[in-house]
Design a protein around this motif. Structure first.
Motif, mmCIF file in Angstrom:
data_model
loop_
_atom_site.group_PDB
_atom_site.id
_atom_site.type_symbol
_atom_site.label_atom_id
_atom_site.label_comp_id
_atom_site.label_asym_id
_atom_site.label_seq_id
_atom_site.Cartn_x
_atom_site.Cartn_y
_atom_site.Cartn_z
ATOM 1 N N ARG A 1 32.424 43.768 43.070
ATOM 2 C CA ARG A 1 31.728 42.630 43.681
ATOM 3 C C ARG A 1 32.297 42.312 45.055
ATOM 4 N NH1 ARG A 1 27.579 40.071 45.201
ATOM 5 N NH2 ARG A 1 27.505 37.831 44.892
ATOM 6 N N LEU A 2 33.613 42.460 45.220
ATOM 7 C CA LEU A 2 34.262 42.145 46.479
ATOM 8 C C LEU A 2 34.285 43.329 47.441
ATOM 9 C CD1 LEU A 2 37.271 40.036 45.149
ATOM 10 C CD2 LEU A 2 35.074 39.223 46.024
ATOM 11 N N GLY A 3 33.732 44.464 47.010
ATOM 12 C CA GLY A 3 33.700 45.646 47.863
ATOM 13 C C GLY A 3 35.039 46.330 47.995
ATOM 14 N N LEU A 4 35.907 46.161 47.002
ATOM 15 C CA LEU A 4 37.224 46.796 47.009
ATOM 16 C C LEU A 4 37.136 48.148 46.330
ATOM 17 C CD1 LEU A 4 39.311 43.665 45.978
ATOM 18 C CD2 LEU A 4 39.020 44.614 48.274
ATOM 19 N N PRO A 5 38.070 49.049 46.623
ATOM 20 C CA PRO A 5 38.041 50.358 45.961
ATOM 21 C C PRO A 5 38.165 50.194 44.452
ATOM 22 C CG PRO A 5 39.860 50.234 47.553
ATOM 23 C CD PRO A 5 39.186 48.903 47.530
ATOM 24 N N PRO A 6 37.395 50.975 43.705
ATOM 25 C CA PRO A 6 37.464 50.847 42.240
ATOM 26 C C PRO A 6 38.820 51.298 41.721
ATOM 27 C CG PRO A 6 36.108 52.724 42.852
ATOM 28 C CD PRO A 6 36.477 52.027 44.127
ATOM 29 N N ARG B 1 33.010 35.699 52.765
ATOM 30 C CA ARG B 1 32.136 34.767 52.061
ATOM 31 C C ARG B 1 32.597 34.507 50.632
ATOM 32 N NH1 ARG B 1 27.090 38.916 51.509
ATOM 33 N NH2 ARG B 1 28.362 40.568 50.693
ATOM 34 N N PHE B 2 33.465 35.344 50.103
ATOM 35 C CA PHE B 2 33.967 35.175 48.748
ATOM 36 C C PHE B 2 35.298 34.429 48.707
ATOM 37 C CE2 PHE B 2 31.514 39.225 48.360
ATOM 38 C CZ PHE B 2 30.454 38.689 47.654
ATOM 39 N N VAL B 3 35.890 34.155 49.853
ATOM 40 C CA VAL B 3 37.192 33.503 49.933
ATOM 41 C C VAL B 3 37.014 32.135 50.587
ATOM 42 C CG1 VAL B 3 39.508 33.638 50.955
ATOM 43 C CG2 VAL B 3 38.418 35.696 50.050
ATOM 44 N N SER B 4 37.401 31.076 49.860
ATOM 45 C CA SER B 4 37.238 29.731 50.397
ATOM 46 C C SER B 4 38.502 29.213 51.092
ATOM 47 C CB SER B 4 36.831 28.756 49.292
ATOM 48 O OG SER B 4 37.847 28.678 48.317
ATOM 49 N N ALA B 5 39.669 29.761 50.724
ATOM 50 C CA ALA B 5 40.927 29.311 51.321
ATOM 51 C C ALA B 5 41.994 30.377 51.094
ATOM 52 C CB ALA B 5 41.372 27.993 50.700
ATOM 53 N N LEU B 6 43.101 30.211 51.794
ATOM 54 C CA LEU B 6 44.260 31.093 51.631
ATOM 55 C C LEU B 6 45.469 30.242 51.271
ATOM 56 C CD1 LEU B 6 43.742 33.306 54.801
ATOM 57 C CD2 LEU B 6 43.271 33.959 52.441
ATOM 58 N N VAL C 1 41.845 32.321 47.630
ATOM 59 C CA VAL C 1 41.181 31.448 46.668
ATOM 60 C C VAL C 1 39.727 31.903 46.592
ATOM 61 C CG1 VAL C 1 40.523 29.088 46.083
ATOM 62 C CG2 VAL C 1 42.723 29.532 47.202
ATOM 63 N N LEU C 2 39.331 32.355 45.422
ATOM 64 C CA LEU C 2 37.992 32.898 45.225
ATOM 65 C C LEU C 2 36.958 31.777 45.199
ATOM 66 C CD1 LEU C 2 36.696 35.702 44.640
ATOM 67 C CD2 LEU C 2 36.805 35.098 42.227
ATOM 68 N N THR D 1 30.604 34.046 44.781
ATOM 69 C CA THR D 1 30.866 35.245 43.992
ATOM 70 C C THR D 1 29.844 35.412 42.877
ATOM 71 O OG1 THR D 1 33.215 35.025 44.458
ATOM 72 C CG2 THR D 1 32.615 36.441 42.626
ATOM 73 N N LEU D 2 29.441 34.312 42.263
ATOM 74 C CA LEU D 2 28.521 34.405 41.128
ATOM 75 C C LEU D 2 27.059 34.336 41.539
ATOM 76 C CD1 LEU D 2 30.412 32.141 38.563
ATOM 77 C CD2 LEU D 2 30.615 34.607 38.940
#
Length: 155
Positions: A70-75, A125-130, A140-141, A146-147
């Motif tokens: 979903r986050l486009g990270l390597p599987p 767009r999936f991260v609201s804060a650090l 912070v997801l 994300t959903l």
């Protein structure tokens, strides 16, 4: 300073941190319903590529989202240590497949930092804060983004 924060617990939020590959993310612990071990999901036709399928959770059909996909990270290869974090956001309950649960963090709202505005950053767009915690950068997801699948339908 810390005494002031301890005197006002409304300024503190607890987060469940978890790993996806080498990256660390968190969700507000109030959205977490349970943590369970990975069990094979039943695939559904025409589901988005990041939806692994559904599982039976005590008589309820629960969709499982592969958070790395979903986050486009390597599987990451499936392993016996993968876990499903069951979260509820608004009226939707889903399972998030992650590599491992790390910790519970208590963070002051003032310590949440806004992520930089990077238009080319697909994960933004999936991260609201650090959160910077002991030399770690934790994301912070944003469960709302994300959903939500409307961006796929609009594209």
């Amino acid at each position: 300073m810390n005494d002031a924060l301890q005197d006002n617990p409304a300024d503190l939020t607890e987060y469940l941190s978890f790993r996806i590959g080498a990256q660390e993310y968190t969700v507000d612990i109030m959205s977490v319903r349970e943590i369970r071990g990975w069990t094979e999901a039943t695939p559904l036709p025409h589901a988005p590529s990041y939806v692994r399928g559904v599982i039976n959770l005590r008589g309820t059909v629960l969709p499982i989202i592969d958070l790395a996909a979903r986050l486009g990270l390597p599987p990451d290869t499936d392993n016996d240590r993968s876990v499903v974090i069951v979260v509820q956001h608004n009226s939707e309950t889903v399972g998030l497949l992650v590599d491992a649960v790390s910790d519970i963090l208590t963070i002051a709202r003032a310590d949440l930092q806004t992520p930089p505005d990077m238009a080319a950053d697909n994960q933004h767009r999936f991260v609201s804060a650090l959160i910077i915690e002991n030399e770690r950068m934790i994301r912070v997801l944003d469960l709302n983004n994300t959903l939500t699948t409307t961006e796929n339908q609009a594209a």
